[in-house]
Design a protein around this motif. Structure first.
Motif, PDB file in Angstrom:
ATOM      1  N   GLY A  70       0.819  -1.207   0.000  1.00 53.03           N
ATOM      2  CA  GLY A  70       0.000   0.000   0.000  1.00 53.03           C
ATOM      3  C   GLY A  70       0.853   1.257   0.000  1.00 53.03           C
ATOM      4  O   GLY A  70       1.728   1.423   0.845  1.00 53.03           O
ATOM      5  N   ARG A  71       0.569   2.118  -0.944  1.00 54.41           N
ATOM      6  CA  ARG A  71       1.398   3.310  -1.100  1.00 54.41           C
ATOM      7  C   ARG A  71       1.193   4.317   0.035  1.00 54.41           C
ATOM      8  O   ARG A  71       2.145   4.910   0.532  1.00 54.41           O
ATOM      9  N   ARG A  72      -0.036   4.519   0.444  1.00 56.83           N
ATOM     10  CA  ARG A  72      -0.290   5.450   1.542  1.00 56.83           C
ATOM     11  C   ARG A  72       0.328   4.941   2.831  1.00 56.83           C
ATOM     12  O   ARG A  72       0.934   5.699   3.603  1.00 56.83           O
ATOM     13  N   ARG A  73       0.180   3.648   3.093  1.00 54.00           N
ATOM     14  CA  ARG A  73       0.706   3.053   4.325  1.00 54.00           C
ATOM     15  C   ARG A  73       2.232   3.244   4.410  1.00 54.00           C
ATOM     16  O   ARG A  73       2.771   3.617   5.452  1.00 54.00           O
ATOM     17  N   MET A  74       2.913   2.984   3.315  1.00 57.62           N
ATOM     18  CA  MET A  74       4.363   3.146   3.300  1.00 57.62           C
ATOM     19  C   MET A  74       4.767   4.617   3.425  1.00 57.62           C
ATOM     20  O   MET A  74       5.713   4.962   4.139  1.00 57.62           O
ATOM     21  N   PHE A  75       4.050   5.481   2.752  1.00 60.60           N
ATOM     22  CA  PHE A  75       4.381   6.907   2.778  1.00 60.60           C
ATOM     23  C   PHE A  75       4.252   7.477   4.183  1.00 60.60           C
ATOM     24  O   PHE A  75       5.181   8.117   4.707  1.00 60.60           O
ATOM     25  N   VAL A  76       3.138   7.231   4.815  1.00 59.69           N
ATOM     26  CA  VAL A  76       2.883   7.801   6.139  1.00 59.69           C
ATOM     27  C   VAL A  76       3.781   7.157   7.201  1.00 59.69           C
ATOM     28  O   VAL A  76       4.377   7.852   8.036  1.00 59.69           O
ATOM     29  N   GLY A  77       3.890   5.835   7.185  1.00 57.71           N
ATOM     30  CA  GLY A  77       4.663   5.141   8.216  1.00 57.71           C
ATOM     31  C   GLY A  77       6.134   5.526   8.213  1.00 57.71           C
ATOM     32  O   GLY A  77       6.726   5.803   9.267  1.00 57.71           O
ATOM     33  N   TRP A  78       6.725   5.576   7.035  1.00 63.57           N
ATOM     34  CA  TRP A  78       8.154   5.892   6.975  1.00 63.57           C
ATOM     35  C   TRP A  78       8.437   7.375   7.119  1.00 63.57           C
ATOM     36  O   TRP A  78       9.549   7.767   7.478  1.00 63.57           O
ATOM     37  N   LEU A  79       7.427   8.218   6.891  1.00 63.93           N
ATOM     38  CA  LEU A  79       7.588   9.636   7.189  1.00 63.93           C
ATOM     39  C   LEU A  79       7.800   9.840   8.690  1.00 63.93           C
ATOM     40  O   LEU A  79       8.578  10.701   9.118  1.00 63.93           O
ATOM     41  N   VAL A  80       7.139   9.026   9.495  1.00 59.12           N
ATOM     42  CA  VAL A  80       7.326   9.082  10.954  1.00 59.12           C
ATOM     43  C   VAL A  80       8.768   8.726  11.320  1.00 59.12           C
ATOM     44  O   VAL A  80       9.405   9.384  12.156  1.00 59.12           O
ATOM     45  N   VAL A  81       9.310   7.667  10.700  1.00 61.16           N
ATOM     46  CA  VAL A  81      10.694   7.265  10.974  1.00 61.16           C
ATOM     47  C   VAL A  81      11.658   8.368  10.551  1.00 61.16           C
ATOM     48  O   VAL A  81      12.622   8.678  11.256  1.00 61.16           O
ATOM     49  N   PHE A  82      11.404   8.961   9.402  1.00 61.73           N
ATOM     50  CA  PHE A  82      12.232  10.074   8.912  1.00 61.73           C
ATOM     51  C   PHE A  82      12.269  11.190   9.941  1.00 61.73           C
ATOM     52  O   PHE A  82      13.331  11.740  10.267  1.00 61.73           O
ATOM     53  N   LEU A  83      11.126  11.520  10.471  1.00 59.71           N
ATOM     54  CA  LEU A  83      11.013  12.585  11.476  1.00 59.71           C
ATOM     55  C   LEU A  83      11.845  12.260  12.719  1.00 59.71           C
ATOM     56  O   LEU A  83      12.611  13.102  13.208  1.00 59.71           O
ATOM     57  N   LEU A  84      11.722  11.047  13.225  1.00 56.84           N
ATOM     58  CA  LEU A  84      12.393  10.674  14.474  1.00 56.84           C
ATOM     59  C   LEU A  84      13.915  10.680  14.337  1.00 56.84           C
ATOM     60  O   LEU A  84      14.630  11.211  15.200  1.00 56.84           O
ATOM     61  N   PHE A  85      14.436  10.118  13.258  1.00 58.86           N
ATOM     62  CA  PHE A  85      15.896   9.998  13.142  1.00 58.86           C
ATOM     63  C   PHE A  85      16.552  11.292  12.663  1.00 58.86           C
ATOM     64  O   PHE A  85      17.731  11.511  12.913  1.00 58.86           O
ATOM     65  N   SER A  86      15.789  12.139  12.000  1.00 54.42           N
ATOM     66  CA  SER A  86      16.315  13.467  11.705  1.00 54.42           C
ATOM     67  C   SER A  86      16.538  14.212  13.012  1.00 54.42           C
ATOM     68  O   SER A  86      17.557  14.890  13.201  1.00 54.42           O
ATOM     69  N   GLY A  87      15.598  14.058  13.948  1.00 65.22           N
ATOM     70  CA  GLY A  87      15.766  14.671  15.263  1.00 65.22           C
ATOM     71  C   GLY A  87      16.960  14.104  16.009  1.00 65.22           C
ATOM     72  O   GLY A  87      17.704  14.847  16.667  1.00 65.22           O
TER      73      GLY A  87
END
Length: 454
Positions: A70-87
């Motif tokens: 699912g494209r939405r599922r992958m987009f939203v879920g990994w955006l969260v990971v991007f946010l956390l590790f950028s921090g």
């Protein structure tokens, strides 16, 4: 397009803008990071390369995950990971922590970006509407990259850690909009088999070893360089063997019979490799040899940001008038002229301005049409895969170009005018090779570009 379609495109463009600004802010901030954490030139480039290689190594897996889970599922879920590790990168006090944070952030981008691009290519029908959406998307990416240069300079004057914290804030806004606006994934038929994890790990390992070979070549014995190169080549051969035998390959090798896709990916490697290598040289030259401040460097490089205006306006007209391949060729020719104009290494902004203008125009002409060519005439259920292949090429090109430039600079005893001029030959050679690749495509009949689904 409807208002809802524009809103979804806006969210997806926000994500690619985030990716672009994240990478370019890092480039401007690297001298400050080096000063605080005590990194060598070779270690410094890994801040960008760790991100690019994990991104490029896992993006094919990300593309398949988008197609199957699912494209939405992958987009939203990994955006969260991007946010956390950028921090996490913003809190790093050791070089290895920062590099690790960048590596994981790259993995997150590897799953997020092909999902976003494949949402576009499956939402808008092939033809003018999809081309318009892709060119707006590509223009936004280019604009993020360009604006990130000045933003990174301004933030670094406060503290380089803000180049990590700013993407956290942007990610939070995009995440809220994505959850609201992107439609939920439709039910998909159950698929047999799993994911090609061995393929993902062998590809990432191969790229890491090949880039490490280049970076470490000036500092280690020839035998060690040859062994590292051999190990990287062996892993690449293993990846190809795995793809031929597994029932769920990262990439269907038959896709590579699409000559347009192959040329687009070669062009992507050369375009971004030269561009990122040029940025690395220019930032070090201006800040460490000429003593420019971070914000002054960022303002100067922001001129390249004309691509964010030209890509969604001038480029679509040129593509409709002359076709993808001729526009790409024009972009590479302008890049050659830009790098040649910078070779004298002037000391004033006026002397550098022609290079920045030419490079911005060249990037605007080449980047979007390469994106179109890489996804054109590809079946809908493989759009995520084609998007992933292109992103792999962009990221591997960035890492390879940066590695070669860093190796050339590291080979010099000190960073002098001659050392920087030698480094500038790398993007120049890449642009010349890009001209050859693009010109070769003009001789291929259109009917020969339709073998992707054979």
């Amino acid at each position: 397009m409807t208002g809802r379609a524009w809103a979804v495109l806006f969210v997806l463009c926000g994500a690619i803008f985030l990716e672009g600004i994240d990478v370019s802010m890092m480039g401007v901030a690297m001298p400050s990071i080096r000063a605080e954490l005590g990194l060598s030139t070779g270690e410094l480039q890994w801040i960008v390369s760790a991100y690019a290689l994990s991104y490029g190594g896992f993006v094919l897996l990300g593309g398949r995950a988008a197609d199957l889970l699912g494209r939405r599922r992958m987009f939203v879920g990994w955006l969260v990971v991007f946010l956390l590790f950028s921090g996490l990168g913003g809190f790093a006090t050791e070089g290895w922590v920062l590099i690790l944070a960048r590596f994981v952030t790259g993995i997150a981008a590897a799953f997020m970006t092909p999902a976003g691009l494949s949402i576009i290519t499956t939402t808008y029908p092939e033809g003018p509407q999809r081309n318009k959406a892709l060119l707006v998307y590509a223009g936004t990416a280019a604009g993020g990259f360009s604006l990130g240069m000045v933003t990174g300079g301004l933030l670094t004057t406060i503290d380089w850690r803000w180049v990590f914290f700013a993407p956290v804030l942007i990610s939070a806004v995009i995440l809220a909009a994505a959850i609201t606006l992107i439609p939920r994934d439709s039910e998909r038929p159950k698929t047999t088999g799993g994911f090609d994890l061995p393929g993902a790990f062998t590809l990432t390992g191969a790229m890491l070893l090949l880039v490490a070979t280049v970076v470490r070549a000036p500092d280690v014995a020839v035998l060690q360089t040859l062994l590292t190169a051999a190990a990287g080549t062996a892993l690449l051969a293993a990846f190809i063997a795995i793809e031929r035998r597994t029932s769920t390959p990262l990439i269907r090798l038959g896709l590579l019979r699409n000559s347009s896709l192959v040329r687009a990916n070669l062009g992507a490697i050369l375009l971004v490799g030269g561009f990122v290598g040029f940025q690395f040289i220019t930032v070090l030259y201006l800040q460490e040899l000429r003593g420019w401040s971070e914000w002054k460097t960022g303002l100067a490089l922001m001129v390249i940001g004309i691509d964010s205006v030209l890509a969604p306006t001038l480029t679509p007209w040129l593509v409709n008038r002359f076709g993808n391949q001729r526009v790409v060729l024009g972009g590479f020719i302008l890049a050659v002229a830009a790098y040649l104009a910078f070779l004298p290494l002037g000391t004033t902004f006026a002397a550098m301005l022609p290079t920045f203008l030419l490079l911005g125009l060249g990037f605007a002409l080449a980047y979007g049409p390469l994106t179109i060519a890489a996804t054109d005439r590809v079946a809908e259920d493989e759009q995520g895969l084609a998007s992933g292949v292109l992103t792999t090429s962009f990221q591997f090109g960035a890492a390879l170009g940066l590695a070669v430039v860093a190796a050339v600079l590291a080979a010099a005893d000190e960073l002098t005018i001659d050392a920087f001029r030698n480094g500038l030959l790398v993007p120049l050679i890449a642009a010349v090779a890009g001209v050859a690749v693009a010109a070769g495509g003009l001789r291929v009949p259109v009917r020969n570009q339709m073998a992707a689904q054979g």
